[in-house]
Design an enzyme around this catalytic site. Structure first.
Site, PDB file in Angstrom:
ATOM      1  N   HIS A 172       0.835  -1.203   0.000  1.00  0.00           N
ATOM      2  CA  HIS A 172       0.000   0.000   0.000  1.00  0.00           C
ATOM      3  C   HIS A 172       0.868   1.251   0.000  1.00  0.00           C
ATOM      4  O   HIS A 172       2.090   1.172   0.082  1.00  0.00           O
ATOM      5  CB  HIS A 172      -0.992   0.000   1.162  1.00  0.00           C
ATOM      6  CG  HIS A 172      -0.376   0.016   2.526  1.00  0.00           C
ATOM      7  ND1 HIS A 172       0.357  -1.034   3.031  1.00  0.00           N
ATOM      8  CD2 HIS A 172      -0.400   0.954   3.511  1.00  0.00           C
ATOM      9  CE1 HIS A 172       0.747  -0.764   4.266  1.00  0.00           C
ATOM     10  NE2 HIS A 172       0.319   0.439   4.571  1.00  0.00           N
ATOM     11  N   HIS A 174       1.306   3.937   2.059  1.00  0.00           N
ATOM     12  CA  HIS A 174       1.879   4.630   3.209  1.00  0.00           C
ATOM     13  C   HIS A 174       3.407   4.631   3.117  1.00  0.00           C
ATOM     14  O   HIS A 174       4.028   3.639   2.761  1.00  0.00           O
ATOM     15  CB  HIS A 174       1.408   3.981   4.513  1.00  0.00           C
ATOM     16  CG  HIS A 174      -0.055   4.170   4.766  1.00  0.00           C
ATOM     17  ND1 HIS A 174      -0.764   3.368   5.633  1.00  0.00           N
ATOM     18  CD2 HIS A 174      -0.948   5.071   4.270  1.00  0.00           C
ATOM     19  CE1 HIS A 174      -2.029   3.765   5.660  1.00  0.00           C
ATOM     20  NE2 HIS A 174      -2.155   4.801   4.832  1.00  0.00           N
ATOM     21  N   ASP A 176       5.776   4.438   5.156  1.00  0.00           N
ATOM     22  CA  ASP A 176       6.569   3.455   5.894  1.00  0.00           C
ATOM     23  C   ASP A 176       6.560   2.086   5.213  1.00  0.00           C
ATOM     24  O   ASP A 176       7.176   1.142   5.717  1.00  0.00           O
ATOM     25  CB  ASP A 176       6.107   3.343   7.353  1.00  0.00           C
ATOM     26  CG  ASP A 176       4.683   2.837   7.494  1.00  0.00           C
ATOM     27  OD1 ASP A 176       3.831   3.219   6.663  1.00  0.00           O
ATOM     28  OD2 ASP A 176       4.402   2.083   8.446  1.00  0.00           O
ATOM     29  N   HIS A 177       5.905   1.991   4.063  1.00  0.00           N
ATOM     30  CA  HIS A 177       5.939   0.770   3.249  1.00  0.00           C
ATOM     31  C   HIS A 177       6.452   1.042   1.833  1.00  0.00           C
ATOM     32  O   HIS A 177       6.955   0.127   1.180  1.00  0.00           O
ATOM     33  CB  HIS A 177       4.547   0.133   3.178  1.00  0.00           C
ATOM     34  CG  HIS A 177       4.082  -0.412   4.482  1.00  0.00           C
ATOM     35  ND1 HIS A 177       4.099  -1.758   4.788  1.00  0.00           N
ATOM     36  CD2 HIS A 177       3.602   0.212   5.591  1.00  0.00           C
ATOM     37  CE1 HIS A 177       3.639  -1.941   6.026  1.00  0.00           C
ATOM     38  NE2 HIS A 177       3.332  -0.761   6.523  1.00  0.00           N
ATOM     39  N   HIS A 229      -7.635  -1.057   5.031  1.00  0.00           N
ATOM     40  CA  HIS A 229      -6.595  -0.197   5.595  1.00  0.00           C
ATOM     41  C   HIS A 229      -6.361   0.990   4.663  1.00  0.00           C
ATOM     42  O   HIS A 229      -6.302   2.138   5.087  1.00  0.00           O
ATOM     43  CB  HIS A 229      -5.326  -1.001   5.800  1.00  0.00           C
ATOM     44  CG  HIS A 229      -4.219  -0.242   6.464  1.00  0.00           C
ATOM     45  ND1 HIS A 229      -4.290   0.171   7.780  1.00  0.00           N
ATOM     46  CD2 HIS A 229      -3.020   0.181   6.002  1.00  0.00           C
ATOM     47  CE1 HIS A 229      -3.177   0.819   8.094  1.00  0.00           C
ATOM     48  NE2 HIS A 229      -2.395   0.842   7.024  1.00  0.00           N
ATOM     49  N   ASP A 253      -0.176  -4.269   6.036  1.00  0.00           N
ATOM     50  CA  ASP A 253      -0.904  -3.797   7.221  1.00  0.00           C
ATOM     51  C   ASP A 253      -2.320  -4.358   7.284  1.00  0.00           C
ATOM     52  O   ASP A 253      -3.176  -3.797   7.973  1.00  0.00           O
ATOM     53  CB  ASP A 253      -0.958  -2.265   7.246  1.00  0.00           C
ATOM     54  CG  ASP A 253       0.339  -1.662   7.777  1.00  0.00           C
ATOM     55  OD1 ASP A 253       1.265  -2.428   8.092  1.00  0.00           O
ATOM     56  OD2 ASP A 253       0.436  -0.417   7.842  1.00  0.00           O
ATOM     57  N   HIS A 291       4.696  -5.375  10.420  1.00  0.00           N
ATOM     58  CA  HIS A 291       5.169  -4.729  11.654  1.00  0.00           C
ATOM     59  C   HIS A 291       5.425  -5.759  12.746  1.00  0.00           C
ATOM     60  O   HIS A 291       4.828  -6.838  12.754  1.00  0.00           O
ATOM     61  CB  HIS A 291       4.123  -3.727  12.179  1.00  0.00           C
ATOM     62  CG  HIS A 291       3.979  -2.495  11.349  1.00  0.00           C
ATOM     63  ND1 HIS A 291       4.705  -1.354  11.583  1.00  0.00           N
ATOM     64  CD2 HIS A 291       3.183  -2.222  10.285  1.00  0.00           C
ATOM     65  CE1 HIS A 291       4.363  -0.420  10.699  1.00  0.00           C
ATOM     66  NE2 HIS A 291       3.441  -0.925   9.898  1.00  0.00           N
TER      67      HIS A 291
END
Length: 385
Positions: A172, A174, A176-177, A229, A253, A291
């Site tokens: 996805h 975001h 942090d990915h 998400h 996520d 995570h």
């Protein structure tokens, strides 16, 4: 103590139990906040506030529970919009990346690769609690990166393994990915960036739809649409048949060990459908999440299902792992069915404890969605991040 009180609450039924459980979680959160303030006052003037460690054996290192700031913490829709739709989110990600590199120069967790018949899966700890992954066809020397948020850490692993990066799979948008997509795709000119066209993946070159297959050497990786998400969230299933091993699910996520992601861009019904997509996979499928949330998630699961022995056994194992800073992935989908409350909305105990109370309903999926929504709300109250 909270688990003991919860066990008493769960003996009743319906809405009354839900109110009791909400009170437990609210009280636990308030007590925890009070304890944190007390520790901060006691350690004022020291360079870093840390919890006092319990005595450990000389071979073990104490790992403080202080964690990096989670950019997805509930701070309102305005922040989420800024984080996902403007360059302010990217700048915030870069700041978190620098801090994590300084704090965890060797990564936040110690990981172990899984080697099958000519296929290797390497978890790469990045940021403060994320995982990227490198999937390698060892015979062809070809590699696929999943959610490479720290391009430096992923590149170091590529060089160590002496492989050629040919594909990036993004679950996805975001940061942090997806934050490493630019640097890695520029460095590896033949590298393709895969993801959902609905999600605004940065530097996307090859859009994917539900059930599309990415082939790299002997690697056959299927994309599964799992919105909720984010609107275009995908998970990736590595088929185990070509290498005569277990299939591997890279869940981003959507699904964590004993947890699931927050529903930022969908409804509870959407998220339930996505989780059911995963439930249709085999019990021996390995779960590689985005995570390291295992200890916190299992703590919450113990509040809502205090008598779940499978959860208790897993928690004991996770605590031993984390005491030595070891990664807790992978688990299996068979294990997750036994203790992950977000995959257990069909279970009578959870329905009685958290459901809307007595009353007929003609739509079982809708009632399960209500339960999932309530579980997610209670988890947000419980979590410390």
């Amino acid at each position: 103590m909270a688990a003991v009180v919860a066990a008493t609450a769960l003996k009743g039924r319906g809405a009354r139990n839900a109110r009791v459980l909400r009170g437990i979680l609210s009280g636990a959160t308030a007590n925890k906040a009070s304890q944190n303030r007390t520790r901060a006052l006691q350690s004022h003037g020291s360079p870093e506030c840390k919890e006092e460690p319990e005595p450990l054996s000389p071979e073990l290192e104490y790992i403080p529970r202080k964690r990096g700031k989670n950019p997805m913490k509930a701070v309102g829709l305005a922040w989420y919009s800024l984080y996902t739709r403007t360059w302010l989110g990217y700048l915030f990600y870069r700041q978190q990346l620098r801090r994590a590199r300084n704090r965890y120069p060797k990564g936040h967790s110690k990981t172990q690769p899984r080697l099958f018949n000519g296929v290797k899966v390497l978890p790469i700890p990045v940021l403060s609690d994320n995982y990227s992954y490198l999937i390698i066809d060892t015979q062809a020397g070809l590699a696929v990166a999943v959610d490479p948020s720290d391009p430096r850490a992923v590149q170091a692993t590529i060089e160590k393994e002496r492989v050629n990066l040919v594909a990036i799979l993004c679950t996805h948008k975001h940061w942090d990915h997806s934050g490493g997509n630019r640097d890695l795709s520029r460095r590896h000119r033949d590298c393709r960036v895969y993801g959902s066209p609905q999600d605004g993946i940065p530097y996307l070159t090859h859009p994917l739809c539900h059930q599309d297959v990415v082939s790299v050497g002997r690697l056959q990786i299927r994309a599964l649409a799992t919105p909720g998400h984010t609107q275009g969230h995908l998970v990736y299933l590595l088929d185990g048949e070509p290498y005569k091993g277990p299939s591997c699910l890279f869940s981003g996520d959507l699904l964590f060990l004993s947890g699931c992601g927050r529903t930022f861009e969908g409804t509870a019904e959407t998220m339930l459908s996505s989780l059911d997509t995963v439930l249709d996979l085999g019990d021996d499928t390995l779960l590689w999440p985005g995570h390291e949330y295992a200890e916190e998630n299992l703590g919450f699961a113990g509040v809502v299902e205090p008598e779940n022995l499978a959860r208790e056994r897993k928690m004991q194992w996770v605590q031993r792992q984390r005491m030595e800073r070891k990664s807790t992935c992978p688990s299996t989908l068979g294990e997750e069915r036994a203790y992950n409350p977000f995959l257990r909305t069909h279970c009578l105990a959870l329905q009685e404890a958290l459901g809307p109370g007595p009353g007929p309903t003609s739509d079982d999926n809708y009632s399960r969605a209500q339960l999932l929504e309530e579980l997610r709300r209670l988890k947000d109250m419980h979590k410390s991040k």
